[in-house]
Scaffold this motif. Sequence first.
Motif, PDB file in Angstrom:
ATOM      1  N   THR A  62      -9.385   0.956  -5.771  1.00 13.04           N
ATOM      2  CA  THR A  62      -9.309   1.046  -4.308  1.00 13.04           C
ATOM      3  C   THR A  62     -10.606   0.541  -3.683  1.00 13.04           C
ATOM      4  N   GLN A  63     -11.736   1.001  -4.224  1.00 11.42           N
ATOM      5  CA  GLN A  63     -13.009   0.538  -3.672  1.00 11.42           C
ATOM      6  C   GLN A  63     -13.213  -0.954  -3.935  1.00 11.42           C
ATOM      7  N   HIS A  86      -0.544  -2.630  -3.429  1.00 10.29           N
ATOM      8  CA  HIS A  86      -1.370  -1.422  -3.478  1.00 10.29           C
ATOM      9  C   HIS A  86      -2.403  -1.426  -2.358  1.00 10.29           C
ATOM     10  N   ALA A  87      -3.060  -2.575  -2.168  1.00  9.38           N
ATOM     11  CA  ALA A  87      -4.161  -2.656  -1.197  1.00  9.38           C
ATOM     12  C   ALA A  87      -3.671  -2.344   0.219  1.00  9.38           C
ATOM     13  N   GLU A  91      -3.540   2.566  -0.260  1.00 13.32           N
ATOM     14  CA  GLU A  91      -4.988   2.780  -0.202  1.00 13.32           C
ATOM     15  C   GLU A  91      -5.426   3.292   1.164  1.00 13.32           C
ATOM     16  N   GLY A  92      -4.512   4.022   1.810  1.00 15.16           N
ATOM     17  CA  GLY A  92      -4.867   4.704   3.051  1.00 15.16           C
ATOM     18  C   GLY A  92      -5.218   3.769   4.201  1.00 15.16           C
ATOM     19  N   GLY A  93      -4.839   2.509   4.069  1.00 12.91           N
ATOM     20  CA  GLY A  93      -5.164   1.552   5.135  1.00 12.91           C
ATOM     21  C   GLY A  93      -6.657   1.302   5.260  1.00 12.91           C
ATOM     22  N   GLY A  99     -12.933  -1.404   8.048  1.00 14.33           N
ATOM     23  CA  GLY A  99     -13.394  -2.761   8.312  1.00 14.33           C
ATOM     24  C   GLY A  99     -12.814  -3.411   9.543  1.00 14.33           C
ATOM     25  N   SER A 100     -11.896  -2.720  10.231  1.00 16.48           N
ATOM     26  CA  SER A 100     -11.201  -3.337  11.362  1.00 16.48           C
ATOM     27  C   SER A 100     -10.594  -4.679  10.967  1.00 16.48           C
ATOM     28  N   VAL A 101     -10.116  -4.751   9.742  1.00 15.98           N
ATOM     29  CA  VAL A 101      -9.409  -5.943   9.269  1.00 15.98           C
ATOM     30  C   VAL A 101      -7.923  -5.613   9.276  1.00 15.98           C
TER      31      VAL A 101
END
Length: 354
Positions: A62-63, A86-87, A91-93, A99-101
């Motif tokens: 995740t990281q 998964h990403a 991964e909780g968004g 990152g505001s991505v």
Amino acid sequence: MTKTVDLRSDTVTQPTEAMRAAMLAAPLGDDVFAGDPSVNALQEKIAGLLGFEAALFVPTGTQSNLCAILSHCQRGDEYIVGQLAHAYRWEGGGAAVFGSVQPQPLNHQADGTLALADIEAAIKPDDAHFARTRLLALENTLGGKLLPFDYLQQATGLAKSRGLSRHLDGARLFNAAVAQAAQTGAGPMAEARRIAQCFDSVSVCFSKGLGAPVGSALCGSRDFIARAHRIRKMAGGGMRQAGVLAAAASHALDHHIARLAQDHALAKRLADGLAGIEGLQVEAPQTNIVFVDLTGAAREQSAALLKHLADHGIAATGLYRLRFVTHLDVDAAGVDRAVAVIRQFFNPRGSSHA
Ligand SMILES: *Cc1c(COP(=O)(O)O)cnc(C)c1O
């Protein structure tokens, strides 16, 4: 009581004796000062194996994905990703939260791919109305499916031609490589490298099928990894004497890749064993994950089946479909026991050797 056959995930493995010995013997230092020789050696090793300039050891996949997306994208950028990736989904968004991505999720085709036309259509023009499309993120394997290699070339080629970066969530890259090697006759490491080289960055997990207790690596160019290193620090992922973990990962790279073929064979054994049960639809596994759907009258029985399995020493998950994952700590006898217990659930009075 016999030992539980734990088919929930390939993350549940215990380090082998040889892996523990490698961990004990690892020379250690403070990795935040870049002074852990075992971490440095692992980073060089995985980067070299997959054909990248540099790599970064991180605590989790995740990281790793978070560091990757935030290194490719700025605030207000977006990344194209699969609905089931998964990403994006599991991964909780994080990329949006930290990152505001913005993600631009796309539906998958039946084989796990994202249609090239859908990718093309999702790339936004340079216009103030839109987020800036910056990155295509693929996953291989995806839900245990091997993405076809010619597809990877086409999708990443399209992304490149439109100025996007390409990231691979290869948590199970080596499962993909072993499955692909079975088709091409090349070695798994050559296939892993061939897949990885379609991308600007690749994340691999050591804690899944490779059987290490903790850890992932993010690979990319030297500049990219320098950016990811800063984000890892922000995310609290700067670890100190992490070489004790890196040594386990390094041992896994040396000893646990070719054996993934056994996990794939056991997944097939499980799927074959479940064939023909009324109410079960079993998806033929390509690697180490077997998905099973309950159909017809059995549809509402997934909780009851999971409980029956647990009562008989078989652990599985059913968050949205029943899922069975084979790994280092499962053998043929365990798989056969799982099959027998499931058969018994559907045919409680049937003979146990049917
Ligand atoms: C498990 C997994 C991750 C995340 O790994 P963690 O170490 O659990 O954070 C990322 N991508 C895929 C495809 C995974 O299966």
